[in-house]
Design a protein around this motif. Sequence first.
Motif, mmCIF file in Angstrom:
data_model
loop_
_atom_site.group_PDB
_atom_site.id
_atom_site.type_symbol
_atom_site.label_atom_id
_atom_site.label_comp_id
_atom_site.label_asym_id
_atom_site.label_seq_id
_atom_site.Cartn_x
_atom_site.Cartn_y
_atom_site.Cartn_z
ATOM 1 N N SER A 138 78.391 62.018 37.918
ATOM 2 C CA SER A 138 78.478 60.591 38.227
ATOM 3 C C SER A 138 79.184 60.342 39.552
ATOM 4 N N ALA A 139 80.164 61.185 39.881
ATOM 5 C CA ALA A 139 80.855 61.020 41.167
ATOM 6 C C ALA A 139 79.884 61.242 42.326
ATOM 7 N N THR A 140 78.965 62.188 42.168
ATOM 8 C CA THR A 140 77.930 62.399 43.188
ATOM 9 C C THR A 140 77.005 61.191 43.270
ATOM 10 N N ALA A 141 76.665 60.620 42.106
ATOM 11 C CA ALA A 141 75.826 59.415 42.099
ATOM 12 C C ALA A 141 76.509 58.295 42.873
ATOM 13 N N GLU A 142 77.794 58.120 42.659
ATOM 14 C CA GLU A 142 78.532 57.061 43.362
ATOM 15 C C GLU A 142 78.512 57.316 44.866
ATOM 16 N N GLU A 143 78.679 58.569 45.264
ATOM 17 C CA GLU A 143 78.660 58.918 46.690
ATOM 18 C C GLU A 143 77.293 58.633 47.299
ATOM 19 N N TRP A 144 76.227 59.073 46.620
ATOM 20 C CA TRP A 144 74.881 58.875 47.158
ATOM 21 C C TRP A 144 74.528 57.393 47.233
ATOM 22 N N LEU A 145 74.841 56.652 46.179
ATOM 23 C CA LEU A 145 74.517 55.227 46.160
ATOM 24 C C LEU A 145 75.307 54.480 47.228
ATOM 25 N N SER A 146 76.570 54.829 47.404
ATOM 26 C CA SER A 146 77.398 54.169 48.425
ATOM 27 C C SER A 146 76.832 54.423 49.816
ATOM 28 N N GLU A 147 76.442 55.673 50.090
ATOM 29 C CA GLU A 147 75.874 55.983 51.402
ATOM 30 C C GLU A 147 74.543 55.263 51.612
ATOM 31 N N ALA A 148 73.745 55.138 50.545
ATOM 32 C CA ALA A 148 72.469 54.431 50.671
ATOM 33 C C ALA A 148 72.691 52.947 50.944
ATOM 34 N N VAL A 149 73.672 52.340 50.262
ATOM 35 C CA VAL A 149 74.001 50.937 50.524
ATOM 36 C C VAL A 149 74.425 50.770 51.980
ATOM 37 N N ASP A 150 75.311 51.643 52.448
ATOM 38 C CA ASP A 150 75.769 51.545 53.839
ATOM 39 C C ASP A 150 74.604 51.695 54.817
ATOM 40 N N THR A 151 73.672 52.581 54.487
ATOM 41 C CA THR A 151 72.509 52.779 55.353
ATOM 42 C C THR A 151 71.677 51.503 55.459
ATOM 43 N N LEU A 152 71.399 50.872 54.312
ATOM 44 C CA LEU A 152 70.577 49.660 54.340
ATOM 45 C C LEU A 152 71.307 48.504 55.009
ATOM 46 N N LEU A 153 72.593 48.366 54.723
ATOM 47 C CA LEU A 153 73.354 47.295 55.384
ATOM 48 C C LEU A 153 73.383 47.522 56.884
#
Length: 350
Positions: A138-153
């Motif tokens: 789950s910690a990896t999921a949080e990292e990947w999702l956070s980076e994806a959000v930052d990418t789209l923003l």
Amino acid sequence: MPTKDVITSADLAEIRRSALGAANPLGVAAELADAVEQGRLAEPGDAGDALTLAAEIAEVRTRLDAALRYADRAVAAYPSGDDPRAGFARALRARILFRTGGRDDEAMADLTALRPLLVEQPDAPAYVSAALDAGGRSATAEEWLSEAVDTLLGQRETAAGEPAEAVSTAGHEAVEVGPPEAPGVLFFLLQQRHRVRRDLNLPHDRTDDLADRVESQLLRRAQQQQTAEPDLLFFPQAEFDRLLADQAGLTEAYGPDWDAHRARLEKELVRLAGTGPAGLHVLRASVNGLTGYAGRQGGDPAEPQVRAGYVRELEARPDARVAWPPERNDACWCGSGLKYKKCCLPRSRS
């Protein structure tokens, strides 16, 4: 499930809703796999869907060897990796690999290959993060999702003329995720990131605040749209009785009884006819359909945006449409068996 010579797309949808309640779910899974192998699908393009469903059933029943065999075949059944359904099949396979034990590296390789889809496909955040959760990542999921959000923003702010290095959560108030009928990838990324962080007991941050604001914004828009364009979901009598037994809170939306439900729809159709649109119809709905849609969206049937989404799903299905109005002496649209003039036509005046 009785053996059928040919399995249609509609059959697959019904099996998805009912298979786990069947007397022999694993038999249903085997029947689906056999139908693919024997060419008994009405649409050959449904092979991946049928095998994915078989894998899901076997996984839930903890028959992981069978689930993995079905998942391997499901991945191979999609002719193009660009098919969004292929991504789900690969994520399901990774989830099963995690659960079998000793194959975590293989599962992570599959999911890493899917990581670019997080910023491309609305469903990807849910199925990738669910697979990582299953593997204790789950910690990896949080990292990947956070980076994806930052990418789209970052892409959005750069496209708006901001320098890339200026991208930060400080501009979140201006984020636009699209209309409620198509929230977009960013909305689903924010939603899944919020869930994962909550499960990890991480402190609420500014991006979580953004997720809350976006969800509230979409809810307001959906409610406004529903007020302006009421849904025309029609529940036949047996379905309506079951709906209120399961979802008593929906009496305000659909009426306290079937007579009131039909009267509400008839009056609304008369009102819409007075504004000029042609081709009016109601949408034949079912409790399983509504709750199934809500489940796939991670929502509740009582939520206006969930019901609005179910309306859109039915609008895409011509077989769900019941044309209105019938001729006065024809059978009523509600299915009562009475003539329209003796059944729902007078309800518009009551």
